[in-house]
Design an enzyme around this catalytic site. Sequence first.
Site, PDB file in Angstrom:
ATOM      1  N   ARG A  11       2.509  18.612 -15.675  1.00  0.00           N
ATOM      2  CA  ARG A  11       1.428  19.351 -15.573  1.00  0.00           C
ATOM      3  C   ARG A  11       1.924  20.842 -15.938  1.00  0.00           C
ATOM      4  O   ARG A  11       1.126  21.719 -15.120  1.00  0.00           O
ATOM      5  CB  ARG A  11       1.135  19.072 -14.104  1.00  0.00           C
ATOM      6  CG  ARG A  11       0.617  17.737 -13.690  1.00  0.00           C
ATOM      7  CD  ARG A  11      -0.028  17.507 -12.499  1.00  0.00           C
ATOM      8  NE  ARG A  11      -1.482  17.483 -12.883  1.00  0.00           N
ATOM      9  CZ  ARG A  11      -2.373  17.217 -12.101  1.00  0.00           C
ATOM     10  NH1 ARG A  11      -2.361  16.878 -10.912  1.00  0.00           N
ATOM     11  NH2 ARG A  11      -3.852  17.422 -12.441  1.00  0.00           N
ATOM     12  N   GLY A  13       0.921  22.098 -18.546  1.00  0.00           N
ATOM     13  CA  GLY A  13       0.153  22.370 -19.901  1.00  0.00           C
ATOM     14  C   GLY A  13       0.607  22.177 -21.208  1.00  0.00           C
ATOM     15  O   GLY A  13       0.176  22.620 -22.307  1.00  0.00           O
ATOM     16  N   SER A  15       0.301  19.134 -22.965  1.00  0.00           N
ATOM     17  CA  SER A  15      -0.708  18.741 -23.627  1.00  0.00           C
ATOM     18  C   SER A  15      -1.657  19.632 -24.271  1.00  0.00           C
ATOM     19  O   SER A  15      -2.074  19.756 -25.432  1.00  0.00           O
ATOM     20  CB  SER A  15      -1.344  17.428 -23.095  1.00  0.00           C
ATOM     21  OG  SER A  15      -0.495  16.655 -22.532  1.00  0.00           O
ATOM     22  N   ALA A  35       4.003   9.335 -21.715  1.00  0.00           N
ATOM     23  CA  ALA A  35       3.686   8.926 -20.290  1.00  0.00           C
ATOM     24  C   ALA A  35       3.541   7.338 -19.938  1.00  0.00           C
ATOM     25  O   ALA A  35       3.156   6.519 -20.888  1.00  0.00           O
ATOM     26  CB  ALA A  35       2.152   9.434 -19.636  1.00  0.00           C
ATOM     27  N   HIS A  51      -6.738  12.172 -21.439  1.00  0.00           N
ATOM     28  CA  HIS A  51      -5.902  12.760 -22.537  1.00  0.00           C
ATOM     29  C   HIS A  51      -6.460  11.999 -23.925  1.00  0.00           C
ATOM     30  O   HIS A  51      -6.386  12.701 -24.830  1.00  0.00           O
ATOM     31  CB  HIS A  51      -4.386  12.604 -22.237  1.00  0.00           C
ATOM     32  CG  HIS A  51      -3.784  13.684 -21.389  1.00  0.00           C
ATOM     33  ND1 HIS A  51      -3.454  14.696 -21.996  1.00  0.00           N
ATOM     34  CD2 HIS A  51      -3.601  13.729 -20.082  1.00  0.00           C
ATOM     35  CE1 HIS A  51      -3.113  15.629 -20.757  1.00  0.00           C
ATOM     36  NE2 HIS A  51      -3.105  14.801 -19.822  1.00  0.00           N
TER      37      HIS A  51
END
Length: 68
Positions: A11, A13, A15, A35, A51
């Site tokens: 988490r 950032g 992506s 993932a 996503h």
Amino acid sequence: MSVTLILGGARSGKSKRAESYARNSDKRVIYIATAPRIEDDDEWMQRLAQHRNSRPAHWQTVEEQLNL
């Protein structure tokens, strides 16, 4: 040919940064999503779906956790 690898913690950032970089390039995009699929975790599966849905259809996506 150049390759850009974006790394970071959970988490952080990654992506968002990678997708922004790819959208602003005129290059072919191969998106490697690492993932894990945790089928019994509804929140996690929802995040994966978000996503997936945020990426343009013409990007090639490889979903592979370990066998890169």
